[in-house]
Every structure is written in C-alpha cells, then in structure tokens.
Scaffold this motif. Structure first.
Motif, short mmCIF file in Angstrom:
data_model
loop_
_atom_site.label_atom_id
_atom_site.label_comp_id
_atom_site.label_asym_id
_atom_site.label_seq_id
_atom_site.Cartn_x
_atom_site.Cartn_y
_atom_site.Cartn_z
N TYR A 1 0.87 -1.24 0.05
CA TYR A 1 -0.08 -0.02 0.16
C TYR A 1 0.80 1.28 -0.01
N SER A 2 1.94 1.25 0.83
CA SER A 2 2.45 2.46 1.02
C SER A 2 3.09 2.93 -0.46
N PRO A 3 3.92 2.21 -1.39
CA PRO A 3 4.22 2.92 -2.59
C PRO A 3 3.10 3.20 -3.63
N LEU A 4 2.12 2.43 -3.31
CA LEU A 4 0.97 2.61 -4.41
C LEU A 4 0.09 3.85 -3.99
N LYS A 5 0.18 4.12 -2.83
CA LYS A 5 -0.69 5.22 -2.68
C LYS A 5 -0.53 6.48 -3.18
N GLN A 6 0.86 6.69 -3.86
CA GLN A 6 1.07 8.02 -4.36
C GLN A 6 0.21 7.98 -6.06
N PHE A 7 -0.13 6.72 -6.33
CA PHE A 7 -0.85 6.76 -7.64
C PHE A 7 -2.49 6.63 -7.39
N ASN A 8 -2.86 6.82 -6.13
CA ASN A 8 -4.40 6.74 -5.84
C ASN A 8 -4.85 7.85 -6.15
N ASN A 9 -6.37 7.89 -6.53
CA ASN A 9 -6.80 9.01 -6.78
C ASN A 9 -6.27 9.91 -7.78
N ASP B 1 -5.57 11.75 -11.59
CA ASP B 1 -6.38 12.23 -12.67
C ASP B 1 -6.38 11.57 -13.95
N LYS B 2 -5.57 10.60 -14.17
CA LYS B 2 -5.36 9.74 -15.43
C LYS B 2 -5.45 8.25 -15.10
N ALA B 3 -5.65 7.66 -15.89
CA ALA B 3 -5.76 6.00 -16.04
C ALA B 3 -4.48 5.67 -15.54
N ILE B 4 -4.35 4.80 -14.67
CA ILE B 4 -2.87 4.20 -14.29
C ILE B 4 -2.78 2.88 -14.75
#
Length: 352
Positions: free
Chosen positions: A165-173, A175-178
């Motif tokens: 979770y810790s490294p992935l949260k930077q990509f949460n919410n 404004d573009k498709a990840i």
C-alpha cells in the motif's frame, strides 16, 4: 509495572526449528499497551531472520511481526486504546521520535528504529514477536483493527499489506488512468493486485511462468497476465506501464522489466534480493525512468491500509493454522505451498 511471564515459540539456532520458550516481557510504562495475542501472520522474512541470513541474531528468537491482539492492560497515559480493543502491531515497536523521518510520520526510515523481534528495547531487553501469548508495545506503534475487519484477516496487512500500500498510494486518486505491473504473485504480490485494483488501476501481473495465470485473472481479477520468459509478449507490452511493483525476494534480471515502463515510469522494489541486481542505465536515462525502493510503511499508513481494506470490503487469502503447526507451516512456505499467507491462531494454543 514488573514484566509478566509469557510463553512463546522460539528458534534456538540457525536450524530455525521452533519450540516452546518461556520469557519475561519488559516492564510496562505509562504509554504502553499490553495485548493478548490472538493471531500472527507468518512471513517468509521470519525464516530468513531465524536462520540469521539478514543480520546477526541473538538466540532464542521469538518471531512474528503481523500481530493482532486484544488490549488487556493500558498505561496511565494511554489515550488511543481501551481494554477489549482489537489492535495490531507490525514490524516496528519503537523509533527515536526526534529525527526528520519520525517528525514527518516516516518512522520506518528512522536510523534508530526498533524491530518487533530480533532487536533490543530501550531498556536493554530483547524484543520478541507475536509467536507468543502476549506483548507490551508503546501506543504509538499500535493500530486499531476496524470493527468490520475480522482479526485473522487483518494480520497480513500489518506487514505485507502496508508494504504494498505505501508505494502504491502515490498513484491513488490520479486524474489519469494508471497502468500497473505487479511482479511476483506471492504474499505481498497478491495483496498488491487487490490494492491496485481497488484503486482503479489497470493491473498486469508479471510472472516467470503460466502457473498462476488462472489465479491472477480469475481469482484476483487482474486485467492482464504477462510471462517474463515470453519474448513476444514482453516486446508487445514494452513502454506500457506507469509503474511496476517488484515483490520478488530473489535475484532476477531487471532490464526486461525496465523496458515495460513508459517514459517517466517507476520500478519500485519491495522484495529484498540476497544478491546484487544488475542493469544497464541507458533506458533509465533515455526514458526518464527510475528505480526506487519502499520499506514497509509508516504507522499512519498501517492504519490507512486497515481502514482501506475494511471500506473496500476486501479479503486476504489466508490459511489459519494452530501454533503447534508452525514448523510444518514454514516447511510448506519454503515450497510456496500456501495460498497466500499462513496466519497462526495463537489464542487457545496453550500459550497462556
């Protein structure tokens, strides 16, 4: 208050065989929480620690750093918890509390961090983990288990879950498709797939063979599956991913995975290799790509993943076993014969 006598299961030498062991908990202070251990996750790093492969070990060693328990005593200054609360303890039980990392809620990077087991408390006593009937922990390093989350389900989130979770949260919410890549589908990898999917990412599982394809696509609901030895498939996926979370705790070539990243993409390491990893840096330079690492997560992030898991209604894939099965569990873990995490049922295992 004087320390209480408890029973745990300890490794006595590098053979990593565990057997019952009686020891005394450290004295409790005004901000300490005493918890009766209910469940504890079994991590592959426990095996490395017991064998002394990561750092020098003073035996006997009581492992366990995915600990779920019930509060049975609180110090006079504890204000976060009360008797009967279901709580969790992860990889750390102390830090300096004064450095830049601690003051920015990143205590996992504190140079004076104290690990849950295999380390030394501030009073000089050894730290022992959750393969025991009880623990004493400062309230700063204890988290609340949400009511909607079964305690055995919470255990793997306290290390493996927050590590993803810790490294992935930077990509949460975003404004573009990840577009995400998860390299390795083990204890951390399967949780990373579930987390990334819950964040709305398009998830590709990358594995060394087809063996886990059905698991990835049908059970974990990944969007795509890529076999790293399939040259045509790897070439077709070149420059397609925003990030890859590398969960593989062993030596592996990096260049095939760097080629999968888009310009500006990140390869994030959370699995520790016991051998140096090698790569050419031309693709990093020409594609503005980066290699980075992430170590577990902060206490704040540990609470976040528990709340996130409960809010999203997610389930960990676990096999609950009794304490006296622990040596057999480690044998099976070494053979990758678990889907995906053993959780020890400590309470009721004659450790009181």
């Amino acid at each position: 208050m004087e320390g209480r006598r408890v029973i745990g299961w300890a490794a006595r030498d590098v053979s990593a065989h565990l057997s019952p062991y009686s020891f005394t908990l450290r004295k409790t202070g005004p901000e300490d929480v005493v918890l009766k251990v209910l469940y504890c996750g079994v991590d592959h790093s426990d095996l490395h620690q017991m064998r002394g492969e990561l750092m020098p070990i003073n035996y006997p060693l009581v492992p366990g750093h995915e600990v779920v328990g019930e509060v049975v005593e609180v110090g006079s200054e504890v204000n976060k918890f009360k008797l009967g609360d279901k709580v969790g303890v992860g990889c750390l039980i102390s830090s300096c509390g004064k450095c830049l990392s601690c003051n920015s809620n990143n205590e996992q990077y504190c140079n004076q961090r104290v690990f849950t087991y295999g380390a030394v408390n501030k009073d000089g006593t050894p730290t022992h983990g959750g393969f025991s009937s009880a623990m004493v922990v400062h309230q700063k390093f204890v988290v609340q288990i949400p009511e909607k989350l079964a305690p055995e389900q919470a255990a793997p989130l306290l290390c493996a879950g927050v590590t993803a979770y810790s490294p992935l949260k930077q990509f949460n919410n975003s404004d573009k498709a990840i577009k995400a890549g998860i390299l390795g589908l083990g204890g951390v990898g399967h949780l990373a797939v579930l987390i990334a999917k819950a964040m709305g990412h398009h998830v590709t599982v990358i594995s060394s063979s087809e063996k886990k394809k059905v698991e990835a696509l049908e059970h974990l609901h990944a969007d795509a599956f890529l076999v790293s030895s399939n040259a045509a498939g790897m070439e077709g996926a070149a420059a397609s991913l925003d990030y890859i979370l590398d969960t593989v705790p062993a030596f592996h070539s990096l260049e095939p995975y760097i080629s999968l990243l888009k310009a500006g993409g990140k390869l994030i390491f959370v699995g520790v290799s016991t051998m140096p990893l090698h790569f050419n840096n031309d693709e990093l330079i020409l594609g503005n790509k980066s290699l980075t690492g992430s170590f577990i997560g902060s206490m704040e992030e540990t609470q976040e993943i528990l709340d996130f898991w409960a809010e999203k209604g997610l389930s960990t894939m676990i096999e609950v076993v009794k304490m006296d099965y622990i040596n057999k569990a480690f044998e099976r873990l070494e053979r990758n014969d678990v889907r995906y995490r053993f959780v020890l049922e400590v309470a009721g295992s004659n450790l009181e």
